[in-house]
Design a protein around this motif. Structure first.
Motif, PDB file in Angstrom:
ATOM      1  N   GLY A 266      26.731  35.318  62.851  1.00  0.00           N
ATOM      2  CA  GLY A 266      25.897  36.503  62.834  1.00  0.00           C
ATOM      3  C   GLY A 266      25.027  36.495  61.584  1.00  0.00           C
ATOM      4  N   PHE A 267      24.535  37.664  61.194  1.00  0.00           N
ATOM      5  CA  PHE A 267      23.692  37.758  60.002  1.00  0.00           C
ATOM      6  C   PHE A 267      24.566  38.183  58.829  1.00  0.00           C
ATOM      7  N   GLY A 268      24.965  37.180  58.037  1.00  0.00           N
ATOM      8  CA  GLY A 268      25.838  37.480  56.920  1.00  0.00           C
ATOM      9  C   GLY A 268      25.725  36.432  55.835  1.00  0.00           C
ATOM     10  N   VAL A 269      26.738  36.412  54.953  1.00  0.00           N
ATOM     11  CA  VAL A 269      26.723  35.509  53.807  1.00  0.00           C
ATOM     12  C   VAL A 269      26.799  34.055  54.257  1.00  0.00           C
ATOM     13  N   ASP A 270      27.612  33.785  55.283  1.00  0.00           N
ATOM     14  CA  ASP A 270      27.757  32.406  55.746  1.00  0.00           C
ATOM     15  C   ASP A 270      26.441  31.837  56.264  1.00  0.00           C
ATOM     16  N   LEU A 271      25.628  32.688  56.885  1.00  0.00           N
ATOM     17  CA  LEU A 271      24.302  32.246  57.339  1.00  0.00           C
ATOM     18  C   LEU A 271      23.446  31.835  56.147  1.00  0.00           C
ATOM     19  N   GLY A 272      23.573  32.584  55.056  1.00  0.00           N
ATOM     20  CA  GLY A 272      22.838  32.236  53.844  1.00  0.00           C
ATOM     21  C   GLY A 272      23.288  30.912  53.248  1.00  0.00           C
ATOM     22  N   LEU A 273      24.579  30.591  53.367  1.00  0.00           N
ATOM     23  CA  LEU A 273      25.077  29.318  52.863  1.00  0.00           C
ATOM     24  C   LEU A 273      24.479  28.147  53.642  1.00  0.00           C
ATOM     25  N   VAL A 274      24.373  28.304  54.969  1.00  0.00           N
ATOM     26  CA  VAL A 274      23.763  27.249  55.779  1.00  0.00           C
ATOM     27  C   VAL A 274      22.298  27.064  55.387  1.00  0.00           C
ATOM     28  N   ALA A 275      21.585  28.173  55.229  1.00  0.00           N
ATOM     29  CA  ALA A 275      20.190  28.084  54.809  1.00  0.00           C
ATOM     30  C   ALA A 275      20.074  27.460  53.424  1.00  0.00           C
ATOM     31  N   LEU A 276      21.044  27.739  52.551  1.00  0.00           N
ATOM     32  CA  LEU A 276      21.024  27.186  51.199  1.00  0.00           C
ATOM     33  C   LEU A 276      21.185  25.666  51.228  1.00  0.00           C
ATOM     34  N   VAL A 277      22.041  25.157  52.118  1.00  0.00           N
ATOM     35  CA  VAL A 277      22.223  23.711  52.240  1.00  0.00           C
ATOM     36  C   VAL A 277      20.902  23.042  52.601  1.00  0.00           C
ATOM     37  N   PHE A 278      20.191  23.599  53.590  1.00  0.00           N
ATOM     38  CA  PHE A 278      18.902  23.028  53.974  1.00  0.00           C
ATOM     39  C   PHE A 278      17.879  23.154  52.845  1.00  0.00           C
ATOM     40  N   GLY A 279      17.908  24.272  52.124  1.00  0.00           N
ATOM     41  CA  GLY A 279      16.980  24.443  51.011  1.00  0.00           C
ATOM     42  C   GLY A 279      17.212  23.439  49.901  1.00  0.00           C
ATOM     43  N   ILE A 280      18.494  23.230  49.528  1.00  0.00           N
ATOM     44  CA  ILE A 280      18.818  22.245  48.491  1.00  0.00           C
ATOM     45  C   ILE A 280      18.436  20.841  48.954  1.00  0.00           C
ATOM     46  N   GLY A 281      18.669  20.548  50.249  1.00  0.00           N
ATOM     47  CA  GLY A 281      18.288  19.243  50.786  1.00  0.00           C
ATOM     48  C   GLY A 281      16.799  18.988  50.664  1.00  0.00           C
ATOM     49  N   GLN A 282      15.995  20.013  50.936  1.00  0.00           N
ATOM     50  CA  GLN A 282      14.547  19.851  50.812  1.00  0.00           C
ATOM     51  C   GLN A 282      14.126  19.652  49.364  1.00  0.00           C
ATOM     52  N   ILE A 283      14.796  20.354  48.442  1.00  0.00           N
ATOM     53  CA  ILE A 283      14.482  20.176  47.017  1.00  0.00           C
ATOM     54  C   ILE A 283      14.836  18.765  46.572  1.00  0.00           C
ATOM     55  N   LEU A 284      15.996  18.273  46.994  1.00  0.00           N
ATOM     56  CA  LEU A 284      16.393  16.911  46.641  1.00  0.00           C
ATOM     57  C   LEU A 284      15.431  15.883  47.216  1.00  0.00           C
ATOM     58  N   GLU A 285      15.036  16.088  48.476  1.00  0.00           N
ATOM     59  CA  GLU A 285      14.134  15.131  49.105  1.00  0.00           C
ATOM     60  C   GLU A 285      12.766  15.132  48.443  1.00  0.00           C
ATOM     61  N   GLY A 286      12.210  16.320  48.222  1.00  0.00           N
ATOM     62  CA  GLY A 286      10.846  16.412  47.712  1.00  0.00           C
ATOM     63  C   GLY A 286      10.691  16.077  46.250  1.00  0.00           C
ATOM     64  N   ASN A 287      11.746  16.318  45.450  1.00  0.00           N
ATOM     65  CA  ASN A 287      11.610  16.162  44.003  1.00  0.00           C
ATOM     66  C   ASN A 287      12.334  14.952  43.437  1.00  0.00           C
ATOM     67  N   PHE A 288      13.279  14.390  44.185  1.00  0.00           N
ATOM     68  CA  PHE A 288      14.065  13.285  43.633  1.00  0.00           C
ATOM     69  C   PHE A 288      14.080  12.067  44.554  1.00  0.00           C
ATOM     70  N   LEU A 289      14.557  12.233  45.796  1.00  0.00           N
ATOM     71  CA  LEU A 289      14.769  11.078  46.660  1.00  0.00           C
ATOM     72  C   LEU A 289      13.463  10.394  47.039  1.00  0.00           C
ATOM     73  N   THR A 290      12.544  11.154  47.643  1.00  0.00           N
ATOM     74  CA  THR A 290      11.287  10.550  48.099  1.00  0.00           C
ATOM     75  C   THR A 290      10.447  10.006  46.947  1.00  0.00           C
ATOM     76  N   PRO A 291      10.255  10.738  45.835  1.00  0.00           N
ATOM     77  CA  PRO A 291       9.476  10.149  44.728  1.00  0.00           C
ATOM     78  C   PRO A 291      10.112   8.889  44.147  1.00  0.00           C
ATOM     79  N   LYS A 292      11.449   8.832  44.073  1.00  0.00           N
ATOM     80  CA  LYS A 292      12.106   7.688  43.462  1.00  0.00           C
ATOM     81  C   LYS A 292      12.203   6.497  44.410  1.00  0.00           C
ATOM     82  N   LEU A 293      12.525   6.748  45.685  1.00  0.00           N
ATOM     83  CA  LEU A 293      12.815   5.666  46.617  1.00  0.00           C
ATOM     84  C   LEU A 293      11.616   5.250  47.458  1.00  0.00           C
ATOM     85  N   VAL A 294      10.714   6.189  47.727  1.00  0.00           N
ATOM     86  CA  VAL A 294       9.543   5.877  48.555  1.00  0.00           C
ATOM     87  C   VAL A 294       8.296   5.770  47.701  1.00  0.00           C
TER      88      VAL A 294
END
Length: 365
Positions: A266-294
């Motif tokens: 439903g709409f609660g804290v756990d939903l925010g945790l899932v969104a946070l995982v995707f947000g952190i993944g995008q930050i890692l990809e855009g700022n660390f993984l892709t610039p360093k590896l690609v």
């Protein structure tokens, strides 16, 4: 040879190449896969050879280790993915019902604020475009599945690809030297420069992007699992692996993950945790993984990559998907080379504000 004769020769060569690919598309898959693996592993073979190992020994070690790791991953990961995927498909109707129950009040509130005429016109347009899109995607998937996952092709991948990989990797430097000896002497330097740019592009995109996709898949899978999302590992792993298609992988994975999360939590804290995982993944990809590896000098625009992948899959199936990025890289390098030649020629109007060579850029294609 005049310019017109050269253009005619290369045009005929290109047409003949794609005709042969189309003609033998049913049997080329293991050979293209073997060539891709040999290209991917060639730097490791060069390093071992530089340390005193013979090319044959270095090739044997690398090939055996590569396919042992590949088989081990298949034995460990594929059954788990298959079981989670089967469970996800079984639970999908329940997720849809739960999602409808949780989201319906909010959608109804939004729809009540929209004029009925506007809503109907938008609905009709969406239905029409959705039908066309689904039909097109269905055709692409049909071509990919029928061309790449037939039993004969699977067996050929299983038995022929390792052999092709070994011999190509062992003789890679000899093959490159032989091709170089066949180059027209007057244009050899330009062709070598273009080949070097193509190699740099492919190395940056294929090797780098493959590493980014694997790391993202593991991060999303573990992160969503720790967040308590049902089938989080398979959703996260698929999100990362499909990230080689720019934007599509992240958007599709985020939509599926958030949909399952809303249905589950439903709409609660756990939903925010899932969104946070995707947000952190995008930050890692855009700022660390892709610039360093690609890197930022690959020269393959995201839209160009998406078009190449979809066009290759629609025309040649799985073989086309495998050939899409290399062909896109070749075309991109040749276009940039042609642009540089044009900007340095008398066809381009060099005025006092644009001296010869100043306008030459390495823009993305």
């Amino acid at each position: 040879m005049t310019l017109r004769q050269k253009a005619r020769f290369w045009l005929l060569f290109t047409v003949a190449f794609f005709f042969l690919v189309w003609l033998f598309s049913g049997i080329l898959l293991p050979f293209v896969a073997g060539m891709a693996i040999a290209y991917f592993l060639d730097p490791l073979a060069d390093k071992l050879e530089a340390r005193g190992a013979s090319r044959t020994i270095a090739t044997s070690i690398i090939t055996v280790l590569f396919f042992l790791v590949f088989i081990l991953v298949l034995l460990l990961i594929v059954p788990m993915i298959g079981s989670q995927l089967a469970g996800f498909l079984e639970r999908l109707p329940g997720y849809v019902d739960a999602l409808r129950t949780n989201v319906a009040p909010y959608l109804q509130h939004i729809l009540d604020r929209v004029a009925p005429e506007t809503l109907q016109s938008v609905s009709d347009a969406v239905k029409g475009q959705s039908a066309n899109a689904l039909k097109w995607v269905g055709n692409v998937l049909t071509n990919v599945l029928s061309g790449g996952l037939a039993l004969l092709n699977f067996l050929s991948l299983l038995f022929i690809t390792p052999v092709v990989s070994f011999y190509l990797l062992r003789d890679w430097d000899k093959i490159v030297a032989k091709i170089d000896s066949y180059l027209p002497r007057r244009s050899a330097e330009d062709i070598r420069q273009c080949a070097s740019e193509i190699d740099e592009t492919l190395a940056g995109f294929v090797r780098g992007q493959a590493t980014v996709c694997v790391l993202l898949g593991l991060f999303y899978g573990l992160g969503l699992t720790l967040a308590g999302l049902e089938f989080g590992f398979v959703i996260g792993l698929m999100t990362g692996l499909v990230s080689f298609v720019p934007y599509f992988g992240m958007i599709a994975g985020f939509a599926v993950g958030m949909g399952v999360a809303i249905a589950q939590f439903g709409f609660g804290v756990d939903l925010g945790l899932v969104a946070l995982v995707f947000g952190i993944g995008q930050i890692l990809e855009g700022n660390f993984l892709t610039p360093k590896l690609v890197g930022d000098k690959v020269g393959l625009h995201a839209v160009w990559v998406m078009f190449a992948l979809l066009a290759g899959g629609a025309v040649f199936g799985l073989l086309g998907v495998m050939l899409a990025v290399p062909v896109a890289a070749v075309i991109g390098v040749l276009v940039r080379y042609g642009l540089r030649q044009y900007l340095s020629s008398h066809l381009y109007d060099h005025g006092p504000d644009h001296p010869r060579g100043d306008a030459v850029t390495d823009g993305e294609n």
